[in-house]
Write an enzyme that holds these catalytic residues in place. Structure first.
Site, PDB file in Angstrom:
ATOM      1  N   GLU A 179       0.821  -1.220   0.000  1.00  0.00           N
ATOM      2  CA  GLU A 179       0.000   0.000   0.000  1.00  0.00           C
ATOM      3  C   GLU A 179       0.850   1.263   0.000  1.00  0.00           C
ATOM      4  O   GLU A 179       0.444   2.311  -0.513  1.00  0.00           O
ATOM      5  CB  GLU A 179      -0.957   0.013   1.192  1.00  0.00           C
ATOM      6  CG  GLU A 179      -2.098  -0.993   1.095  1.00  0.00           C
ATOM      7  CD  GLU A 179      -1.707  -2.395   1.543  1.00  0.00           C
ATOM      8  OE1 GLU A 179      -0.516  -2.625   1.845  1.00  0.00           O
ATOM      9  OE2 GLU A 179      -2.592  -3.273   1.592  1.00  0.00           O
TER      10      GLU A 179
ATOM     11  N   PHE B 113     -12.001  -7.400  13.815  1.00  0.00           N
ATOM     12  CA  PHE B 113     -10.905  -7.890  12.992  1.00  0.00           C
ATOM     13  C   PHE B 113     -10.467  -6.811  11.993  1.00  0.00           C
ATOM     14  O   PHE B 113     -11.288  -6.236  11.290  1.00  0.00           O
ATOM     15  CB  PHE B 113     -11.341  -9.156  12.245  1.00  0.00           C
ATOM     16  CG  PHE B 113     -10.268  -9.686  11.332  1.00  0.00           C
ATOM     17  CD1 PHE B 113      -9.054 -10.113  11.851  1.00  0.00           C
ATOM     18  CD2 PHE B 113     -10.459  -9.715   9.957  1.00  0.00           C
ATOM     19  CE1 PHE B 113      -8.044 -10.574  11.004  1.00  0.00           C
ATOM     20  CE2 PHE B 113      -9.460 -10.184   9.115  1.00  0.00           C
ATOM     21  CZ  PHE B 113      -8.249 -10.611   9.647  1.00  0.00           C
ATOM     22  N   GLN B 114      -9.194  -6.540  11.975  1.00  0.00           N
ATOM     23  CA  GLN B 114      -8.585  -5.544  11.089  1.00  0.00           C
ATOM     24  C   GLN B 114      -9.188  -4.146  11.254  1.00  0.00           C
ATOM     25  O   GLN B 114      -9.346  -3.400  10.289  1.00  0.00           O
ATOM     26  CB  GLN B 114      -8.642  -5.997   9.626  1.00  0.00           C
ATOM     27  CG  GLN B 114      -7.817  -7.264   9.414  1.00  0.00           C
ATOM     28  CD  GLN B 114      -7.505  -7.553   7.968  1.00  0.00           C
ATOM     29  OE1 GLN B 114      -8.316  -7.286   7.082  1.00  0.00           O
ATOM     30  NE2 GLN B 114      -6.317  -8.093   7.719  1.00  0.00           N
TER      31      GLN B 114
ATOM     32  N   MET C 189      24.158   8.324   2.258  1.00  0.00           N
ATOM     33  CA  MET C 189      24.050   9.629   2.901  1.00  0.00           C
ATOM     34  C   MET C 189      24.392   9.538   4.387  1.00  0.00           C
ATOM     35  O   MET C 189      25.076  10.403   4.935  1.00  0.00           O
ATOM     36  CB  MET C 189      22.629  10.170   2.710  1.00  0.00           C
ATOM     37  CG  MET C 189      22.407  11.547   3.253  1.00  0.00           C
ATOM     38  SD  MET C 189      23.573  12.691   2.565  1.00  0.00           S
ATOM     39  CE  MET C 189      22.535  13.584   1.450  1.00  0.00           C
TER      40      MET C 189
ATOM     41  N   LYS D 128     -17.693  -0.784   5.857  1.00  0.00           N
ATOM     42  CA  LYS D 128     -18.164  -1.760   4.873  1.00  0.00           C
ATOM     43  C   LYS D 128     -19.682  -1.751   4.712  1.00  0.00           C
ATOM     44  O   LYS D 128     -20.196  -1.894   3.601  1.00  0.00           O
ATOM     45  CB  LYS D 128     -17.689  -3.153   5.291  1.00  0.00           C
ATOM     46  CG  LYS D 128     -17.847  -4.190   4.180  1.00  0.00           C
ATOM     47  CD  LYS D 128     -17.199  -5.512   4.576  1.00  0.00           C
ATOM     48  CE  LYS D 128     -17.352  -6.537   3.456  1.00  0.00           C
ATOM     49  NZ  LYS D 128     -16.761  -7.833   3.834  1.00  0.00           N
TER      50      LYS D 128
HETATM   51  C1  LIG Z   1      18.402  14.494   2.285  1.00  0.00           C
HETATM   52  C2  LIG Z   1      17.685  15.770   2.029  1.00  0.00           C
HETATM   53  C3  LIG Z   1      18.384  16.946   1.873  1.00  0.00           C
HETATM   54  C4  LIG Z   1      17.736  18.135   1.597  1.00  0.00           C
HETATM   55  N1  LIG Z   1      18.485  19.258   1.356  1.00  0.00           N
HETATM   56  C5  LIG Z   1      17.872  20.379   0.926  1.00  0.00           C
HETATM   57  C6  LIG Z   1      18.606  21.534   0.539  1.00  0.00           C
HETATM   58  O1  LIG Z   1      19.823  21.543   0.555  1.00  0.00           O
HETATM   59  N2  LIG Z   1      17.919  22.625   0.126  1.00  0.00           N
HETATM   60  C7  LIG Z   1      16.555  22.644   0.069  1.00  0.00           C
HETATM   61  O2  LIG Z   1      15.983  23.647  -0.325  1.00  0.00           O
HETATM   62  N3  LIG Z   1      15.834  21.575   0.440  1.00  0.00           N
HETATM   63  C8  LIG Z   1      16.464  20.446   0.846  1.00  0.00           C
HETATM   64  N4  LIG Z   1      15.692  19.351   1.160  1.00  0.00           N
HETATM   65  C9  LIG Z   1      14.231  19.453   1.061  1.00  0.00           C
HETATM   66  C10 LIG Z   1      13.643  20.119   2.286  1.00  0.00           C
HETATM   67  O3  LIG Z   1      13.524  19.177   3.324  1.00  0.00           O
HETATM   68  C11 LIG Z   1      12.249  20.716   1.974  1.00  0.00           C
HETATM   69  O4  LIG Z   1      11.424  19.725   1.429  1.00  0.00           O
HETATM   70  C12 LIG Z   1      12.296  21.852   0.982  1.00  0.00           C
HETATM   71  O5  LIG Z   1      13.315  22.777   1.315  1.00  0.00           O
HETATM   72  C13 LIG Z   1      10.956  22.575   0.974  1.00  0.00           C
HETATM   73  O6  LIG Z   1      10.830  23.340  -0.164  1.00  0.00           O
HETATM   74  P1  LIG Z   1       9.861  24.603  -0.240  1.00  0.00           P
HETATM   75  O7  LIG Z   1      10.235  25.592   0.792  1.00  0.00           O
HETATM   76  O8  LIG Z   1       9.879  25.048  -1.629  1.00  0.00           O
HETATM   77  O9  LIG Z   1       8.471  24.097   0.254  1.00  0.00           O
HETATM   78  P2  LIG Z   1       7.358  23.012  -0.188  1.00  0.00           P
HETATM   79  O10 LIG Z   1       7.416  21.913   0.796  1.00  0.00           O
HETATM   80  O11 LIG Z   1       7.435  22.702  -1.612  1.00  0.00           O
HETATM   81  O12 LIG Z   1       6.093  23.865   0.171  1.00  0.00           O
HETATM   82  C14 LIG Z   1       5.466  24.685  -0.740  1.00  0.00           C
HETATM   83  C15 LIG Z   1       5.161  26.053  -0.152  1.00  0.00           C
HETATM   84  O13 LIG Z   1       4.435  26.770  -1.133  1.00  0.00           O
HETATM   85  C16 LIG Z   1       3.180  27.149  -0.625  1.00  0.00           C
HETATM   86  N5  LIG Z   1       2.204  27.016  -1.694  1.00  0.00           N
HETATM   87  C17 LIG Z   1       1.544  25.905  -2.108  1.00  0.00           C
HETATM   88  N6  LIG Z   1       0.728  26.189  -3.113  1.00  0.00           N
HETATM   89  C18 LIG Z   1       0.866  27.504  -3.362  1.00  0.00           C
HETATM   90  C19 LIG Z   1       0.266  28.398  -4.306  1.00  0.00           C
HETATM   91  N7  LIG Z   1      -0.666  27.998  -5.195  1.00  0.00           N
HETATM   92  N8  LIG Z   1       0.651  29.694  -4.277  1.00  0.00           N
HETATM   93  C20 LIG Z   1       1.568  30.138  -3.363  1.00  0.00           C
HETATM   94  N9  LIG Z   1       2.148  29.338  -2.453  1.00  0.00           N
HETATM   95  C21 LIG Z   1       1.805  28.030  -2.462  1.00  0.00           C
HETATM   96  C22 LIG Z   1       2.907  26.253   0.536  1.00  0.00           C
HETATM   97  O14 LIG Z   1       2.030  26.877   1.462  1.00  0.00           O
HETATM   98  C23 LIG Z   1       4.314  26.030   1.097  1.00  0.00           C
HETATM   99  O15 LIG Z   1       4.678  27.064   1.954  1.00  0.00           O
HETATM  100  C24 LIG Z   1      16.336  18.152   1.482  1.00  0.00           C
HETATM  101  C25 LIG Z   1      15.613  16.984   1.675  1.00  0.00           C
HETATM  102  C26 LIG Z   1      16.272  15.792   1.922  1.00  0.00           C
HETATM  103  C27 LIG Z   1      15.460  14.545   2.069  1.00  0.00           C
HETATM  104  C1  LIG Z   2      12.382   5.293   5.174  1.00  0.00           C
HETATM  105  C2  LIG Z   2      13.664   5.915   5.579  1.00  0.00           C
HETATM  106  N1  LIG Z   2      14.473   5.309   6.468  1.00  0.00           N
HETATM  107  C3  LIG Z   2      15.642   5.879   6.813  1.00  0.00           C
HETATM  108  C4  LIG Z   2      16.032   7.071   6.299  1.00  0.00           C
HETATM  109  C5  LIG Z   2      17.351   7.714   6.706  1.00  0.00           C
HETATM  110  N2  LIG Z   2      18.234   7.785   5.530  1.00  0.00           N
HETATM  111  C6  LIG Z   2      18.391   8.917   4.818  1.00  0.00           C
HETATM  112  S1  LIG Z   2      19.357   8.735   3.490  1.00  0.00           S
HETATM  113  C7  LIG Z   2      19.630   7.124   3.851  1.00  0.00           C
HETATM  114  C8  LIG Z   2      20.498   6.291   2.971  1.00  0.00           C
HETATM  115  C9  LIG Z   2      19.917   6.054   1.627  1.00  0.00           C
HETATM  116  O1  LIG Z   2      20.641   5.026   1.011  1.00  0.00           O
HETATM  117  P1  LIG Z   2      20.573   4.803  -0.536  1.00  0.00           P
HETATM  118  O2  LIG Z   2      19.175   4.707  -0.988  1.00  0.00           O
HETATM  119  O3  LIG Z   2      21.472   3.687  -0.900  1.00  0.00           O
HETATM  120  O4  LIG Z   2      21.100   6.178  -1.114  1.00  0.00           O
HETATM  121  P2  LIG Z   2      22.567   6.791  -1.151  1.00  0.00           P
HETATM  122  O5  LIG Z   2      22.633   7.798  -0.073  1.00  0.00           O
HETATM  123  O6  LIG Z   2      23.540   5.674  -0.955  1.00  0.00           O
HETATM  124  O7  LIG Z   2      22.637   7.404  -2.500  1.00  0.00           O
HETATM  125  C10 LIG Z   2      18.959   6.751   5.020  1.00  0.00           C
HETATM  126  C11 LIG Z   2      19.024   5.417   5.642  1.00  0.00           C
HETATM  127  C12 LIG Z   2      15.141   7.683   5.394  1.00  0.00           C
HETATM  128  N3  LIG Z   2      15.400   8.889   4.851  1.00  0.00           N
HETATM  129  N4  LIG Z   2      13.995   7.077   5.037  1.00  0.00           N
END
Ligand SMILES: Cc1cc2nc3c(=O)[nH]c(=O)nc-3n(C[C@H](O)[C@H](O)[C@H](O)COP(=O)(O)OP(=O)(O)OC[C@H]3O[C@@H](n4cnc5c(N)ncnc54)[C@H](O)[C@@H]3O)c2cc1C
Ligand SMILES: Cc1ncc(C[n+]2csc(CCOP(=O)(O)OP(=O)(O)O)c2C)c(N)n1
Ligand SMILES: [Mg+2]
Lengths: 568, 173
Positions: A53, A121-122, A481, A171
């Site tokens: 799912e 159940f469930q 990472m 259901k």
């Molecule tokens: C490993 C990892 C590393 C990351 N590193 C970075 C990084 O280096 N830099 C980075 O930026 N992010 C990074 N992220 C992503 C970060 O966690 C956030 O998801 C991201 O920064 C959010 O982007 P955003 O501010 O554009 O917001 P979003 O989450 O895209 O939110 C959208 C915003 O726009 C608004 N909005 C929605 N619809 C409308 C509309 N019609 N008109 C006006 N406003 C609207 C919402 O209210 C909200 O405030 C990383 C994520 C991971 C998993």
């Molecule tokens: C569901 C979930 N569990 C754990 C993490 C923490 N986490 C962030 S990056 C990462 C490693 C990802 O490994 P891989 O997919 O091999 O990517 P790589 O960084 O090696 O490119 C982990 C465990 C996560 N982001 N999501």
């Protein structure tokens, strides 16, 4: 209006069809059997059987992000419903409109006693569980209310700041019959998103921008949601303002445009991070200033005057203080801003800020001549191999950040990734969802080995349902990472990050009836990608890379945008 | 009502859909975002299908603003108002069972109840039950006095409030 006598299951499908739903991702079970029975005879809705799912929810999410239309997923009660939870939380964090429909044990059993609440159940309290991760949720209590509830659910999910909505469907309501009236009427008095900007705020913003010497635009995911990329481009070109995006904003502005400076943040482009700090006015549009984007808030552009356009009033002032707030839809606000700005004096293209942009670009983003078999070159090559319209999804980790840095997104809704929740295993099912929504386009998941293993079972779905996508596994044999953090911040003490050399991704793909390639050179990589994207069957390309490869540049946790280490 | 760290106590009045789950989604939002509820009361209103929540919260200016905005985002919350501290009437009701060691105490307690305009609502050989209504400060003051006799049981409703004058919070405006 005429009413039609039918059971709840059929009323649901009829309501979904009226909302334009053509695809549903899901897995069935006892508590949702009547709905699936109704699907047997429903000509217009195609059901796509996921293998977990979570995959169904991510596929619905990918469908929504690629098309802008809400994605729909079904699950049975209890474990089916709880398996959706990660996918729903993911959609919630990234403001993606999905509709999750869960079967539930009967609210009233045959002997007319209550079943819900008696640990049947469930039975799982999916309403309670998903309250903090949905924009709205509700449980149906009669057949007659189904059309209105479904209309309301779609309306809430897709308007304002979009988000997931869950409907729990006991259901007995699925099998009950009633006279049902289908209207498009929606009545929700507690919900009225602000769409149009306040003219006074637009005037203030325009004046502020006109006075700016070093304006910069920061575009977030909201620009993509609002379908406001064109408006952004016209405003940027008029202002001659460099455009940085957040990670979620990737694709809001063509990353090959001379004004583009890339993404900001922890793994942002040094050019974006640097110019953001030098700017005197920041126009932020549709961004929530996440910690990954801003770094340490004390050093996040303390000098710049900040204009913030966001449709969600709660985002204004939540993380950073702004000077000119504009609560509105990004498309409306940017057009209104453009209308005012066009009346003001034009900027000269040879102004000092533009010179600074070019100088900083030459210094911080020097052209890459290097053709090593490493993620950076591979992703730059991938960009050349894929058509502009191709949709790329990513998994989470280094693979994702390399993609953010080096794979240039050119159009909105072509770069799809789990930003807010950072859900490993999102990319592949999201790719299946995107391909379902856009069957004529190339869809590629840039994956890590660890992430791909988390939802790899959807290979069966993609092969059997004939939804071909390409998975490029940047296979470093580690949870890369986290391994990088252990290397950088825990004295190389590796703990629980090594995945080893299993599975063999080529054989894995083949065992599902998909196509598998392993490539160890750039020409092999190019050939494999070219074959894969033309192929009628899903392809997994295993790309072995070094486990020691870091994602740099990087801002160490707790540091500010000015403390980035490593070269682009 | 300002105190140190710029923390303020404020009364928020919210009109919400009168249906199951609404209290859960509101209280869940407070918990999840780390906002602190000092008291919450819920009851029906003069408007059909609409309940009113009166929530006392404390926090700095920014937190209070976020609380209002985040409440507004909840679909079943129809309207949210921060009540102006200077122009509201606040009330709380307490039922308190006080132990009565001797006859002298009994008459002292009854005197206090009169001063505080409370009412004795139940009497037994060893106890009295008193109903007291007023601002939370007044209720506190009365309860402090009663502690010397011994409070056997206490039930407080939490604060409820309306703003003064003709103005009202309605959903149709
Ligand atoms: C490993 C990892 C590393 C990351 N590193 C970075 C990084 O280096 N830099 C980075 O930026 N992010 C990074 N992220 C992503 C970060 O966690 C956030 O998801 C991201 O920064 C959010 O982007 P955003 O501010 O554009 O917001 P979003 O989450 O895209 O939110 C959208 C915003 O726009 C608004 N909005 C929605 N619809 C409308 C509309 N019609 N008109 C006006 N406003 C609207 C919402 O209210 C909200 O405030 C990383 C994520 C991971 C998993
Ligand atoms: C569901 C979930 N569990 C754990 C993490 C923490 N986490 C962030 S990056 C990462 C490693 C990802 O490994 P891989 O997919 O091999 O990517 P790589 O960084 O090696 O490119 C982990 C465990 C996560 N982001 N999501
Ligand atoms: Mg890996």
């Amino acid at each position: 209006m005429a009413t039609v006598k039918m059971n709840g299951a059929n009323a649901l499908l009829e309501s979904l069809e009226r909302q334009g739903v053509k695809h549903v991702f899901g897995i069935l079970g006892g508590a949702i059997l009547p709905v699936y029975d109704a699907l047997c005879t429903h000509p217009k809705i195609r059901h796509i059987l996921a293998r977990h799912e979570q995959g169904a929810a991510h596929a619905a999410d990918g469908y929504a992000r690629a098309s802008g239309q809400p994605g729909v997923c079904f699950a049975t009660s209890g474990p089916g419903a709880t398996n959706l939870v990660t996918g729903i939380a993911n959609a919630y964090m990234d403001s993606s409109p999905i509709i999750a429909l869960t079967g539930q044990v009967p609210s009233i059993a045959k002997n007319s006693s209550y079943m819900i609440g008696r640990d049947a159940f469930q039975e799982a309290d999916i309403i309670g569980i998903t309250t903090p991760i949905t924009k709205y949720n509700c449980q149906l209590s009669s057949v007659a209310e189904i059309p209105n509830t479904i209309n309301t659910a779609f309306y809430i999910a897709t308007t304002g700041r979009p988000g997931p909505v869950l409907i729990d469907f006991p259901k007995n309501i699925q099998t009950d019959t009633a006279n049902v009236e289908f209207t498009s009427h929606i009545d929700i008095r507690g919900y009225n998103p602000t769409i149009n900007p306040h003219p006074l705020q637009i005037r203030k913003a325009a004046e502020c921008l006109a006075e700016a010497e070093r304006p910069i635009i920061l575009a977030g995911g909201g620009v993509i949601t609002a379908n406001a990329a064109d408006e952004l481009l016209t405003v940027a070109e008029l202002l001659l303002a460099p455009v940085a995006t957040t990670f979620m904003g990737k694709g809001a502005f063509p990353e090959i445009h001379p004004l583009s400076v890339g993404t900001i943040g922890m793994h942002g482009n040094p050019l974006a991070n640097r110019l953001l700090l030098e700017a005197d006015v920041m126009l932020a549009v549709g961004t929530r200033f996440s910690d990954r984007a801003t770094g340490n808030l004390d050093t996040f552009c303390p000098e710049a005057r900040k204009i913030h356009i966001d449709i969600d009033a709660a985002e204004i002032g939540k993380n950073i203080d702004v000077d000119i707030p504009i609560v509105a839809d990004a498309k409306k606000a940017l057009s209104a801003l453009y209308e005012r700005l066009i009346k003001q004096a034009k900027r000269k293209p040879d102004n000092p800020w533009m010179k600074r942009l070019e100088e900083a670009r030459a210094q911080l983003n020097p052209p890459n001549e290097n053709k090593e078999f490493k993620p950076k070159s591979l992703l730059q090559i991938l960009r050349k191999l894929l058509p502009e319209s191709a949709i790329v999804t990513t998994e989470v980790g280094q693979n994702q950040m390399w993609s953010a840095l080096y794979f240039k997104a050119l159009k909105p809704r072509t770069f799809i990734s789990s930003g807010g929740l950072g859900t490993m295993g999102f990319g592949f099912p999201a790719a299946i969802g995107a391909k379902t929504a856009c069957p004529d386009r190339v869809v590629v998941d840039i994956a890590g080995d660890g992430s791909f293993i988390m939802t790899e079972q959807e290979l069966a779905c993609s092969v059997i349902e004939e939804i071909p996508v390409t998975v490029i596994v940047l296979n470093n044999g580690v949870l890369g990472m986290v391994a990088q953090w252990q290397r950088m911040f825990y004295k190389r003490r590796y703990m629980a990050v090594k995945l080893g050399t299993y599975p063999d991704f080529v054989k894995l793909a083949e065992s599902y009836g998909a196509q598998g390639f392993r490539v160890t050179s750039i020409p092999e990589f190019e050939k494999a990608v070219q074959t894969a994207i033309k192929s009628k069957v899903t392809t997994v390309i295993d790309v072995p890379i070094s486990m020691e490869e870091d994602v740099v540049p990087m801002i160490p946790p707790g540091c500010g945008l000015n403390q980035q280490v490593g070269d682009y | 009502m300002e105190n140190q760290n710029n923390k303020k106590t404020t009364v928020i009045a919210a009109l919400v859909e009168n249906k199951p789950g609404v209290l859960h989604s509101v209280s869940n939002m407070f918990r999840r975002r780390g906002f602190n509820i000092e008291s919450i009361t819920v009851g029906q209103t003069e408007q059909k299908g609409v309940a009113r929540m009166t929530i006392t919260v404390s926090g700095d200016e920014k937190t209070l603003e976020q609380i209002t905005k985040q409440m507004n985002k909840l679909i079943d919350v129809i309207k949210v108002n921060q009540l102006e501290p200077d122009s509201i009437v606040t009330r709380e009701l307490a039922l308190v069972k006080i132990s009565v060691p001797d006859v002298k105490s009994r008459s002292d307690i009854i005197n206090c109840v009169e001063v505080f305009r409370g009412r004795v609502v139940d009497v037994s050989p060893e106890s009295l039950m008193v109903e007291i209504t007023g601002t939370p400060d007044k209720v506190d003051a009365f309860l402090n006095l009663m502690r010397t006799y011994g409070i056997i049981e206490l039930a407080r409703t939490g604060l409820t409030a309306l703003s003064r004058g003709i103005k009202s919070i309605r959903i149709d405006e």
